[in-house]
Design an enzyme around this catalytic site. Structure first.
Site, short mmCIF file in Angstrom:
data_model
loop_
_atom_site.label_atom_id
_atom_site.label_comp_id
_atom_site.label_asym_id
_atom_site.label_seq_id
_atom_site.Cartn_x
_atom_site.Cartn_y
_atom_site.Cartn_z
N ALA A 71 4.60 4.09 2.71
CA ALA A 71 5.49 3.71 1.62
C ALA A 71 6.09 2.32 1.88
O ALA A 71 5.54 1.32 1.41
CB ALA A 71 6.57 4.77 1.46
N ARG A 72 7.16 2.27 2.62
CA ARG A 72 7.80 1.00 2.93
C ARG A 72 8.49 1.10 4.28
O ARG A 72 9.00 2.16 4.66
CB ARG A 72 8.87 0.66 1.89
CG ARG A 72 8.34 0.03 0.61
CD ARG A 72 7.77 -1.36 0.84
NE ARG A 72 7.32 -1.99 -0.38
CZ ARG A 72 6.09 -1.87 -0.89
NH1 ARG A 72 5.17 -1.14 -0.28
NH2 ARG A 72 5.77 -2.52 -2.00
N GLU B 289 8.68 -6.08 8.68
CA GLU B 289 7.31 -6.57 8.75
C GLU B 289 7.19 -7.96 8.11
O GLU B 289 8.00 -8.28 7.25
CB GLU B 289 6.35 -5.58 8.04
CG GLU B 289 6.59 -5.45 6.56
CD GLU B 289 5.66 -4.42 5.91
OE1 GLU B 289 5.62 -3.26 6.35
OE2 GLU B 289 4.98 -4.81 4.94
N HIS C 152 -0.10 -3.05 6.68
CA HIS C 152 0.22 -2.89 5.25
C HIS C 152 -1.01 -3.16 4.36
O HIS C 152 -1.00 -4.07 3.53
CB HIS C 152 1.40 -3.81 4.85
CG HIS C 152 2.11 -3.36 3.62
ND1 HIS C 152 3.44 -3.57 3.38
CD2 HIS C 152 1.66 -2.70 2.51
CE1 HIS C 152 3.79 -3.08 2.21
NE2 HIS C 152 2.71 -2.54 1.65
N ILE C 153 -2.03 -2.34 4.57
CA ILE C 153 -3.29 -2.53 3.83
C ILE C 153 -3.67 -1.29 3.01
O ILE C 153 -4.83 -1.10 2.67
CB ILE C 153 -4.46 -2.91 4.77
CG1 ILE C 153 -4.58 -1.90 5.94
CG2 ILE C 153 -4.31 -4.33 5.30
CD1 ILE C 153 -5.83 -2.07 6.78
N GLY C 154 -2.66 -0.48 2.71
CA GLY C 154 -2.93 0.77 1.98
C GLY C 154 -3.68 0.55 0.66
O GLY C 154 -4.49 1.38 0.26
N ARG D 59 2.74 9.42 -8.74
CA ARG D 59 1.28 9.36 -8.96
C ARG D 59 0.51 9.35 -7.65
O ARG D 59 -0.49 10.06 -7.50
CB ARG D 59 0.92 8.10 -9.78
CG ARG D 59 1.24 8.17 -11.24
CD ARG D 59 0.79 6.87 -11.90
NE ARG D 59 1.24 5.73 -11.11
CZ ARG D 59 2.39 5.11 -11.31
NH1 ARG D 59 3.19 5.47 -12.28
NH2 ARG D 59 2.76 4.10 -10.53
N ILE D 60 0.97 8.55 -6.68
CA ILE D 60 0.22 8.45 -5.42
C ILE D 60 0.35 9.75 -4.63
O ILE D 60 -0.64 10.27 -4.10
CB ILE D 60 0.66 7.23 -4.57
CG1 ILE D 60 0.52 5.94 -5.37
CG2 ILE D 60 -0.16 7.16 -3.28
CD1 ILE D 60 1.01 4.69 -4.66
C1 GLV Z 1 1.89 -2.10 -1.86
O1 GLV Z 1 2.52 -1.81 -0.91
C2 GLV Z 1 2.40 -2.03 -3.20
O2 GLV Z 1 3.60 -1.76 -3.39
O3 GLV Z 1 1.63 -2.26 -4.13
#
Ligand code: GLV
Length: 321
Positions: A236-237, A266, A284-286, A155-156
């Site tokens: 992503a991660r 992190e 990590h503020i996506g 989806r993203i």
């Molecule tokens: C953020 O990184 C999430 O997985 O929602």
């Protein structure tokens, strides 16, 4: 009343909603508990609303023998040992759907920022180094007309592709399974193998889950396949990229730049990143827009209520692989 622990601060409306159904142990001061304090808090909890930074493993589960459900306030759930939960009959849920557009916006931001050297320009200006404007100053890369390679096309990833169309970008994607032809047509996206994607893309963007088989999916060899005038974006991660190999590529300028929202280990990150100009770094503020974070917190709480209070199927059940 069943007891639910919320490990980190959430919005007030989430606590209010939970309080209608449970005895709630909130943490609105957002204290970072040491392990024993946390384990004491969860000792008689039947439900826990975790944050993506909480590590849920066998030890955690041992400390919560009454536990029935973990509702993670994130779409990713690599912080949770889902197999261990499943062995104990503990249900796991996540928050898909509510953050796609927000994360896609952020991905575009990181892509432009890294390609056009926005962070570097700001540091230069703030340091008082800007004395004149000149033709060859801080030359970056064009996004318009460039090729975007998405590794992960859920989806993203598809929300990012929709935005990329607006920039006239060509979209390549690489996933295990091909999306439908109508989605491909609509997004003008072409599935390619990983090697082809790395070689052809001006921007390589990672938007896939972290798992054992995606650990260091981008390492030295993959970075070597990328164009010298290309940008890597990881929203992503951490762990999907071998950070040491990336630092080497950035130092040697075998790629142009990177935009990173996530890191191995992190919130610690390799201090060498901080020395580099050609990397944009964010913590990590996506998904961190207020409406999105509100929606994520409420989604997690709704999963708790559906399953634990109403006895329904959890809305966003995560299945062990
Ligand atoms: C953020 O990184 C999430 O997985 O929602």
């Amino acid at each position: 009343m069943k007891k639910v622990v919320v490990t980190r601060e959430v919005f007030k409306e989430t606590i209010d909603f939970l309080v209608d159904h449970f005895e709630v142990v909130p943490n609105q001061e957002d204290r970072l508990f040491d392990q024993q304090e946390l384990f004491d808090r969860i000792s008689d909890a039947e439900g826990i609303q975790t944050a993506g930074s909480d590590l849920v493993n066998d030890k955690f589960l041992d400390a919560a023998p009454q536990l029935k459900i973990i509702a993670n306030t994130a779409v990713g759930y690599n912080n949770i040992d889902v197999q261990a939960c499943s062995r104990r009959g503990v249900v796991v849920t996540n928050t898909p759907g509510v953050l796609d557009e927000c994360v896609a916006d952020y991905a575009i931001g990181l892509m432009i920022s890294a390609s056009r050297r926005i962070g570097e320009g700001e540091r230069y200006l703030r340091a008082g180094q800007w004395k004149a404007m000149y033709l060859k100053q801080m030359l970056g890369l064009d996004i318009n007309g460039a090729t975007l390679g998405l590794i992960g096309f859920g989806r993203i990833g598809q929300a990012i592709a929709r935005r990329a169309k607006g920039f006239g970008m060509r979209v390549l994607y690489h996933t295990r399974s091909r999306v439908s032809e109508s989605v491909e047509r609509q997004l003008k996206a072409t599935q390619v193998d990983k090697r082809h994607l790395l070689q052809q893309s001006d921007v390589v963007m990672l938007i896939l889950p972290y798992a054992k088989d995606t650990h260091h999916l981008i390492g030295e060899q993959e970075l070597q396949l990328m164009k010298s005038k290309s940008v890597l974006v990881n929203i992503a991660r951490g762990g999907i990229v071998d950070d040491k190999a990336l630092i080497k590529a950035l130092k040697q300028k075998t790629i142009f730049a990177a935009g990173l929202d996530v890191y191995e280990g992190e919130p610690q990150l390799d201090p060498e990143f901080l020395e580099l100009e050609n990397v944009v770094l964010s913590p990590h503020i996506g998904s961190a827009s207020e409406p999105t974070r509100r929606a994520m917190a409420m989604t997690a709480a709704k999963n708790l209520v559906a399953f634990l209070a109403n006895g329904d199927k959890p809305i966003n059940l995560v299945r062990p692989n």
